[in-house]
Structure formats: structure tokens, C-alpha cells
Design a protein around this motif. Structure first.
Motif, PDB file in Angstrom:
ATOM      1  N   THR A  64       1.054  -1.405  -0.272  1.00 30.29           N
ATOM      2  CA  THR A  64      -0.542   0.333   0.009  1.00 30.29           C
ATOM      3  C   THR A  64       0.891   0.974   0.135  1.00 30.29           C
ATOM      4  N   ILE A  65       0.698   2.204  -0.872  1.00 31.79           N
ATOM      5  CA  ILE A  65       1.339   3.408  -1.178  1.00 31.79           C
ATOM      6  C   ILE A  65       0.504   4.615  -1.132  1.00 31.79           C
ATOM      7  N   GLU A  66       1.912   5.552  -0.213  1.00 33.23           N
ATOM      8  CA  GLU A  66       0.861   7.068   0.084  1.00 33.23           C
ATOM      9  C   GLU A  66       2.039   7.936  -0.806  1.00 33.23           C
ATOM     10  N   PRO A  67       1.063   8.287  -2.028  1.00 32.37           N
ATOM     11  CA  PRO A  67       1.927   9.417  -2.701  1.00 32.37           C
ATOM     12  C   PRO A  67       2.188  10.464  -1.924  1.00 32.37           C
ATOM     13  N   HIS A  68       3.533  11.815  -2.048  1.00 36.79           N
ATOM     14  CA  HIS A  68       3.856  12.433  -0.633  1.00 36.79           C
ATOM     15  C   HIS A  68       2.714  13.862  -1.622  1.00 36.79           C
ATOM     16  N   ARG A  69       2.520  13.846  -2.859  1.00 34.87           N
ATOM     17  CA  ARG A  69       1.679  14.505  -3.443  1.00 34.87           C
ATOM     18  C   ARG A  69       0.574  13.926  -3.347  1.00 34.87           C
ATOM     19  N   ARG A  70      -0.719  14.076  -2.760  1.00 28.47           N
ATOM     20  CA  ARG A  70      -1.800  13.749  -3.260  1.00 28.47           C
ATOM     21  C   ARG A  70      -2.460  13.856  -4.316  1.00 28.47           C
ATOM     22  N   ASN A  71      -2.343  15.090  -5.797  1.00 29.85           N
ATOM     23  CA  ASN A  71      -3.094  14.658  -6.684  1.00 29.85           C
ATOM     24  C   ASN A  71      -2.143  13.674  -7.273  1.00 29.85           C
ATOM     25  N   ALA A  72      -1.224  12.926  -6.935  1.00 27.04           N
ATOM     26  CA  ALA A  72      -0.412  11.822  -8.136  1.00 27.04           C
ATOM     27  C   ALA A  72      -1.502  11.220  -8.278  1.00 27.04           C
ATOM     28  N   LEU A  73      -2.515  10.860  -7.039  1.00 27.35           N
ATOM     29  CA  LEU A  73      -4.012   9.609  -7.072  1.00 27.35           C
ATOM     30  C   LEU A  73      -4.901  10.409  -8.599  1.00 27.35           C
ATOM     31  N   ARG A  74      -4.350  10.711  -8.853  1.00 22.01           N
ATOM     32  CA  ARG A  74      -5.365  11.746 -10.322  1.00 22.01           C
ATOM     33  C   ARG A  74      -4.764  10.761 -11.525  1.00 22.01           C
ATOM     34  N   HIS A  75      -3.629  10.703 -11.748  1.00 26.36           N
ATOM     35  CA  HIS A  75      -3.264   9.611 -12.844  1.00 26.36           C
ATOM     36  C   HIS A  75      -2.680   8.715 -12.637  1.00 26.36           C
ATOM     37  N   VAL A  76      -3.538   7.618 -11.033  1.00 25.54           N
ATOM     38  CA  VAL A  76      -3.437   6.089 -10.920  1.00 25.54           C
ATOM     39  C   VAL A  76      -5.055   5.827 -10.449  1.00 25.54           C
ATOM     40  N   ILE A  77      -4.498   4.217 -11.662  1.00 24.54           N
ATOM     41  CA  ILE A  77      -6.634   4.260 -11.590  1.00 24.54           C
ATOM     42  C   ILE A  77      -6.577   2.445 -10.997  1.00 24.54           C
ATOM     43  N   PRO A  78      -7.118   2.284 -11.014  1.00 22.71           N
ATOM     44  CA  PRO A  78      -7.473   0.176 -10.421  1.00 22.71           C
ATOM     45  C   PRO A  78      -7.493  -0.309 -12.191  1.00 22.71           C
ATOM     46  N   GLN A  79      -6.402  -1.173 -12.130  1.00 24.26           N
ATOM     47  CA  GLN A  79      -5.699  -2.090 -13.027  1.00 24.26           C
ATOM     48  C   GLN A  79      -5.286  -1.231 -14.413  1.00 24.26           C
ATOM     49  N   GLY A  80      -4.882   0.250 -14.070  1.00 27.59           N
ATOM     50  CA  GLY A  80      -3.350   0.386 -14.860  1.00 27.59           C
ATOM     51  C   GLY A  80      -2.062   0.154 -14.474  1.00 27.59           C
TER      52      GLY A  80
END
Length: 230
Positions: free
Chosen positions: A121-137
Motif C-alpha cells: 500500500t503506497i501513499e504518494p507524498h503529493r496527493r494529486n498524483a492519485l488523479r493519474h492512478v487508476i485500478p488495473q492501470g
């Protein structure tokens, strides 16, 4: 360009620090087989340029921008490193498009075993990075091409599941909760996101085909049509 398939685990021989700049000398074998000055080698997912080498090691410069936005600054002599040479034209494309341009770092919040896999389980230091992370991507962690299992946007985390071979052949075998990891999001997602937002900005400014009303309706049929998807 890289594919995210690690060729070998090298080790840091030395790190010469000059403020926020460094010269790293890395022990390696496989990536040195056809190396030339100026070649690109991904080190923990960071694209770096070979400035010198011999039969057992190579050296690379790390500039301040890279120092600040990756985990390379935390390396110590002996640290294991994922290494991959730049992709050759005509070679098999076994991972996904990896540039070696790290978007930032994250912290491992959890590591657990699930049958034959290990789930991180990874927590990016910059939360807005999650906008480019999608399941099965696709996502790259310390240079490793991986598939995203799930995304928890409320918690600001995502998970990846690692097969035994990948764990054995990469530095993930040494990573545990609390460790920092380099993250590169899928370049295709980043470009699509940028182009869609650029079109919204042009429309809001009265340019392009938009109405300039400053409103965004999200991903609609009109947005897809305007951007050539349908």
C-alpha cells in the motif's frame, strides 16, 4: 524510454555530494555489457546519463531537481538499486511506457502477504498524483512496471500486488512499511489529463470551440467528441 522490466539489482559504491548535486558510482554487471558514454540507465526508476564507467561500475550525475524529487538523496553505500538500460528499437515491450521522469515519491504504508503475492500500500507524498492512478492501470515504483490493484482516494493511497519473481528480482524485496519509493504515473494518462484541461482552459479564456462560461461538466459525451474520442 524504458519498459519497467528490471535487468539487475546493482549496488551503490559511492555518493559524492555537492549540496543538492551528487555523483553516484554504481556497481553493476548486466547493464555494462554494451554501455557507452552518454547512455541512459534507469536507477530506481530515474533516467540518468552515464558519465564514466569501467568493467564493474558506472557513474552518473544527479542534479538538484532530481535530488529533491526522488529517493536518490537517501542512498547509502551498499544500497541496492534497480537498474534498466534504455529500450532498444525492435525489442519486446514487456512492461509499459516508462520515461524515467519520476513524478515524486511516496511512502509504503503497509506490506502484507496474500497467498503467493505480496501487497504493498503506497501513499504518494503529493496527493494529486492519485488523479493519474487508476485500478488495473499502470504505475512505476522504483522503476518497476506494475499494475494498480485498487485506489483509495479518501485515504490517499493505492495498492499493487507483487508476484514472487518480481519480489526476488527487484529492490522491493528490501522494502517495508515506512520506506520511501519513487513513483512515475502512466505517461498516457498524464497527457490525456493535460490535453483535456488545456482545452478547458482555452474554452474558459474564450479560445477554441468552447463557450467560455468557465464551467466544467466533467467527462461528458461532448468532451469526448471535442477531443476526438468519438
Amino acid at each position: 524510454m524504458f519498459t519497467g522490466l528490471i535487468e539487475e539489482i546493482g549496488s551503490l559504491r559511492s555518493a559524492e555530494r555537492r549540496g543538492e548535486a551528487m555523483i553516484l558510482t554504481i556497481n553493476a554487471r548486466t547493464v555494462l555489457e554494451d554501455v557507452k558514454l552518454g547512455d541512459s540507465i534507469a536507477v530506481n526508476g530515474v533516467c540518468l546519463t552515464v558519465v564514466s564507467f569501467d568493467g564493474r561500475a558506472f557513474s552518473v550525475d544527479v542534479m538538484p531537481e532530481t535530488y529533491r524529487h526522488t529517493n536518490l538523496h537517501s542512498l547509502q553505500p551498499g544500497s541496492p538499486l534497480n537498474l534498466e538500460r534504455a529500450m532498444m528499437a525492435g525489442a519486446r515491450f514487456g512492461g509499459h511506457i516508462v520515461q524515467g521522469h519520476v513524478d515524486g515519491t511516496g511512502v509504503i504504508r503497509d506490506r502484507r502477504t496474500e497467498a503467493n503475492a505480496v501487497v504493498f500500500t503506497i501513499e504518494p507524498h503529493r496527493r494529486n498524483a492519485l488523479r493519474h492512478v487508476i485500478p488495473q492501470g499502470s504505475v512505476t515504483l522504483d522503476g518497476i512496471s506494475l499494475t494498480v490493484v485498487s485506489v483509495d482516494r479518501d485515504a490517499g493511497t493505492f495498492t499493487v500486488s507483487i508476484i514472487p519473481h518480481t519480489l526476488r528480482e527487484t529492490v522491493l524485496q528490501h522494502k517495508h512499511a515506512g520506506d520511501t519509493i519513487n513513483i512515475e504515473c502512466d505517461i498516457l494518462g498524464k497527457y490525456v489529463d493535460h490535453l483535456l484541461h488545456a482545452k478547458e482552459e482555452r474554452s474558459d479564456s474564450g479560445f477554441g470551440s468552447g463557450q467560455g462560461n468557465g464551467k466544467s461538466g466533467g467527462l461528458t459525451e461532448a468532451v469526448l467528441r471535442d477531443n476526438g474520442f468519438i
